[in-house]
Design a protein around this motif. Structure first.
Motif, PDB file in Angstrom:
ATOM      1  N   VAL A 105      10.364  11.674  -1.358  1.00  0.00           N
ATOM      2  CA  VAL A 105       9.215  12.445  -1.797  1.00  0.00           C
ATOM      3  C   VAL A 105       7.826  11.676  -2.153  1.00  0.00           C
ATOM      4  O   VAL A 105       8.229  10.575  -2.841  1.00  0.00           O
ATOM      5  N   ASP A 106       6.830  12.070  -1.433  1.00  0.00           N
ATOM      6  CA  ASP A 106       5.676  11.141  -1.758  1.00  0.00           C
ATOM      7  C   ASP A 106       5.027  11.797  -2.895  1.00  0.00           C
ATOM      8  O   ASP A 106       4.383  13.037  -2.783  1.00  0.00           O
ATOM      9  N   ASN A 107       4.945  11.165  -3.974  1.00  0.00           N
ATOM     10  CA  ASN A 107       4.519  11.719  -5.282  1.00  0.00           C
ATOM     11  C   ASN A 107       3.237  11.191  -5.790  1.00  0.00           C
ATOM     12  O   ASN A 107       2.723  11.023  -6.847  1.00  0.00           O
ATOM     13  N   TYR A 125       5.184   5.893  -3.516  1.00  0.00           N
ATOM     14  CA  TYR A 125       3.907   6.106  -4.188  1.00  0.00           C
ATOM     15  C   TYR A 125       2.983   5.482  -3.289  1.00  0.00           C
ATOM     16  O   TYR A 125       3.138   4.298  -2.781  1.00  0.00           O
ATOM     17  N   SER A 126       1.505   5.872  -3.050  1.00  0.00           N
ATOM     18  CA  SER A 126       0.357   5.013  -3.075  1.00  0.00           C
ATOM     19  C   SER A 126       0.056   4.917  -4.553  1.00  0.00           C
ATOM     20  O   SER A 126      -0.358   5.827  -5.237  1.00  0.00           O
ATOM     21  N   ALA A 127       0.275   3.468  -5.168  1.00  0.00           N
ATOM     22  CA  ALA A 127       0.036   3.324  -6.301  1.00  0.00           C
ATOM     23  C   ALA A 127      -1.690   3.125  -6.410  1.00  0.00           C
ATOM     24  O   ALA A 127      -2.245   2.684  -7.384  1.00  0.00           O
ATOM     25  N   THR A 128      -2.022   3.040  -5.159  1.00  0.00           N
ATOM     26  CA  THR A 128      -3.632   2.813  -5.004  1.00  0.00           C
ATOM     27  C   THR A 128      -4.409   4.080  -6.040  1.00  0.00           C
ATOM     28  O   THR A 128      -5.505   4.057  -6.106  1.00  0.00           O
ATOM     29  N   LYS A 129      -3.524   5.236  -5.958  1.00  0.00           N
ATOM     30  CA  LYS A 129      -4.191   6.153  -6.296  1.00  0.00           C
ATOM     31  C   LYS A 129      -4.251   6.320  -7.998  1.00  0.00           C
ATOM     32  O   LYS A 129      -4.734   5.440  -8.682  1.00  0.00           O
ATOM     33  N   SER A 189       0.874  -1.272  -0.179  1.00  0.00           N
ATOM     34  CA  SER A 189       0.041  -0.094   0.194  1.00  0.00           C
ATOM     35  C   SER A 189       0.770   1.113   0.075  1.00  0.00           C
ATOM     36  O   SER A 189       2.258   1.163   0.147  1.00  0.00           O
ATOM     37  N   GLY A 190       0.400   2.468  -0.159  1.00  0.00           N
ATOM     38  CA  GLY A 190       0.930   3.484  -0.075  1.00  0.00           C
ATOM     39  C   GLY A 190       1.650   3.872   1.454  1.00  0.00           C
ATOM     40  O   GLY A 190       3.084   4.191   1.536  1.00  0.00           O
ATOM     41  N   MET A 191       0.947   3.217   2.403  1.00  0.00           N
ATOM     42  CA  MET A 191       1.666   3.561   3.697  1.00  0.00           C
ATOM     43  C   MET A 191       2.693   2.664   3.976  1.00  0.00           C
ATOM     44  O   MET A 191       3.666   2.825   4.734  1.00  0.00           O
TER      45      MET A 191
HETATM   46  C1  LIG Z   1      -0.136  11.572  -0.330  1.00  0.00           C
HETATM   47  C2  LIG Z   1      -0.550  10.095   0.370  1.00  0.00           C
HETATM   48  N1  LIG Z   1       0.547   9.574   0.595  1.00  0.00           N
HETATM   49  C3  LIG Z   1      -0.137   8.182   1.079  1.00  0.00           C
HETATM   50  C4  LIG Z   1      -1.133   7.877   1.155  1.00  0.00           C
HETATM   51  C5  LIG Z   1      -1.493   6.305   1.531  1.00  0.00           C
HETATM   52  O1  LIG Z   1      -1.847   5.412   0.536  1.00  0.00           O
HETATM   53  P1  LIG Z   1      -2.422   3.890   0.609  1.00  0.00           P
HETATM   54  O2  LIG Z   1      -4.069   4.446   1.192  1.00  0.00           O
HETATM   55  O3  LIG Z   1      -2.267   3.121  -0.474  1.00  0.00           O
HETATM   56  O4  LIG Z   1      -1.792   3.291   1.766  1.00  0.00           O
HETATM   57  C6  LIG Z   1      -2.251   8.526   0.643  1.00  0.00           C
HETATM   58  C7  LIG Z   1      -3.491   7.914   0.705  1.00  0.00           C
HETATM   59  O5  LIG Z   1      -4.713   8.644   0.537  1.00  0.00           O
HETATM   60  C8  LIG Z   1      -1.974   9.811   0.338  1.00  0.00           C
HETATM   61  O6  LIG Z   1      -2.871  10.740  -0.290  1.00  0.00           O
END
Ligand SMILES: Cc1ncc(COP(=O)(O)O)c(C=O)c1O
Length: 414
Positions: free
Chosen positions: A200-202, A222-226, A103-105
């Motif tokens: 950098v969180d892109n 990255y959150s590749a979820t987005k 996940s992004g986190m």
């Molecule tokens: C800027 C940013 N970073 C990280 C995350 C976390 O991503 P994930 O939900 O895939 O864990 C989000 C989720 O909204 C986000 O907006």
């Protein structure tokens, strides 16, 4: 002899290697970068739903565990579908290497914890996604890592926050949900001069709209979820960096703690990347049209638009330089929570949802959702106001979105 698919077999059937693929232009990378074909010659990437691998003989497995043979051993360590995703993201980002995450986190946590130790110091942007702030405010300090949060849009704040033990700068640009923009060239140069690693969180851009490494960033997470999935299907993440960072710093952490992406989710994101650029640019264009439609009305009612594509954004010029397009996400501030909730409740097309990057238009109230876990003081300091709404603009017809927003603002008295 027992048949076993090995990475070597797959490479041989496609003949693709980095020297060839990295010359391709971005649109080609998005569709083909990192593709390995098995001997079946499949057109679409194969989905390897396997946790383990078998070997022709004991010597082969011993050679693989000794790092003398490049085949796979266990899906926490390597998986062909995941490896294709990692290679494609690295090529699109212009990075030497990438490792996909669950996940992004998982990506943010791994990118920070893999390199920070007790006694180190991390400087982070105060405006950030709620869970990213939680990492900085709560998780890192529990392990003896000092943290300082600053107004990331003010260059001098980065200079002032540096201590002899500062090891990492961590920020989003644009930030969630305040759309603060960081001057990446300035901040990355400053970091390099002090031996600090920039992470950098892109997530708000994806490599289709902004590539932080072009401005000197060391690590892009990255959150590749987005935007990368882009169709609201799976959770996914990624960390990109130099070969040295990925192999020597991130991999020991990842292999032994296991925040790995599932092969199925990796396959879904691979499919998402094929259309990423088209979606990201079209959604940006629609977001700009919707923002232009709303601005006068929001401002006339005493509210604020926070939209990196509108000249009223305090970092408009910088956003124009750093981003290929303004992105699908913007925020606006109205007169408190009651009015913000009234707008959400009056929407008929745009969904109330806290996700972003989706092909569907979505809207949420960050103070009561994505940033609800922070204290009132922290939210106020970050600029996550009670009247703030965040919009993710999707692929619907812009006229339908304008009509929906028009109606919802009207019902809420705007
Ligand atoms: C800027 C940013 N970073 C990280 C995350 C976390 O991503 P994930 O939900 O895939 O864990 C989000 C989720 O909204 C986000 O907006």
């Amino acid at each position: 002899m027992r048949a076993a698919y090995s990475l070597a077999t797959m490479k041989k059937t496609t003949g693709m290697d980095r020297k060839v693929t990295q010359k391709w232009r971005p649109a080609t990378q998005a569709v083909r970068g990192g593709t390995w074909r098995s001997e079946h010659g499949e057109t679409s990437e194969a989905l390897f739903l396997t946790s383990g691998y078998t070997y022709d003989d004991a010597a082969t497995v011993a050679a693989r565990f000794a790092g003398e043979d490049d085949g796979m051993t266990y899906s926490r360590l390597q998986n062909p579908t995941v490896a294709m995703l990692e290679e494609r993201i690295a090529l699109m980002e212009g990075a030497e290497a990438c490792r996909a995450q669950a996940s992004g986190m998982a990506a943010m946590t791994a990118a920070l914890l893999c390199q920070l130790s007790a006694g180190d110091h991390c400087v982070a942007a105060r405006a950030a996604f709620g869970s990213c702030r939680w990492l900085v405010d709560h998780l890192l300090p529990r392990f003896g890592i000092e943290t300082t949060v600053i107004d990331s849009a003010v260059n001098e704040e980065w200079d002032k926050a540096i201590r002899p033990n500062t090891k990492v700068f961590f920020f989003e640009s644009p930030a969630n949900p305040t759309l603060d923009i960081v001057d990446m060239e300035y901040v990355c140069k400053l970091a390099t001069a002090h031996g600090i690693t920039t992470v950098v969180d892109n997530a708000f851009c994806s490599p289709a709209l902004q590539r932080p490494m072009e401005f000197g960033a060391d690590v892009v997470a990255y959150s590749a979820t987005k935007l990368m999935d882009g169709q609201g299907r799976v959770l996914a993440g990624a960390v990109c960096g130099s070969e040295e960072f990925i192999n020597e710093t991130l991999l020991p952490f990842q292999r032994n703690t296991g925040p790995n992406i599932a092969p199925f989710n990796a396959w879904v994101v691979l499919k998402g990347l094929e259309t990423l650029s088209l979606r990201a640019h079209k959604q940006s264009e629609t977001a700009l049209k919707l923002g232009r439609f709303m601005e006068e009305r929001i401002v006339a009612a005493g509210g604020t638009m926070l939209h990196p594509g509108l000249p009223s954004h305090p970092s408009y010029d910088l956003a124009q330089q750093q981003m290929d397009a303004c992105g699908p996400i913007f925020s606006f501030v109205v007169d408190g929570r009651a009015q913000a909730h009234a707008i959400l409740d009056a929407l008929q097309l745009i969904d109330i949802s806290n996700n972003i990057g989706d092909a569907r238009s979505l809207m949420c109230h960050p103070a009561s959702t994505t940033h609800a876990g922070l204290t009132d003081e922290d939210r106020a300091e970050m600029g996550v106001l009670e009247g703030m709404l965040r919009v993710n603009v999707g692929l619907e017809d812009v006229e339908d979105l304008i009509e929906d927003m028009d109606g919802a603002l009207g019902v809420a008295g705007l």
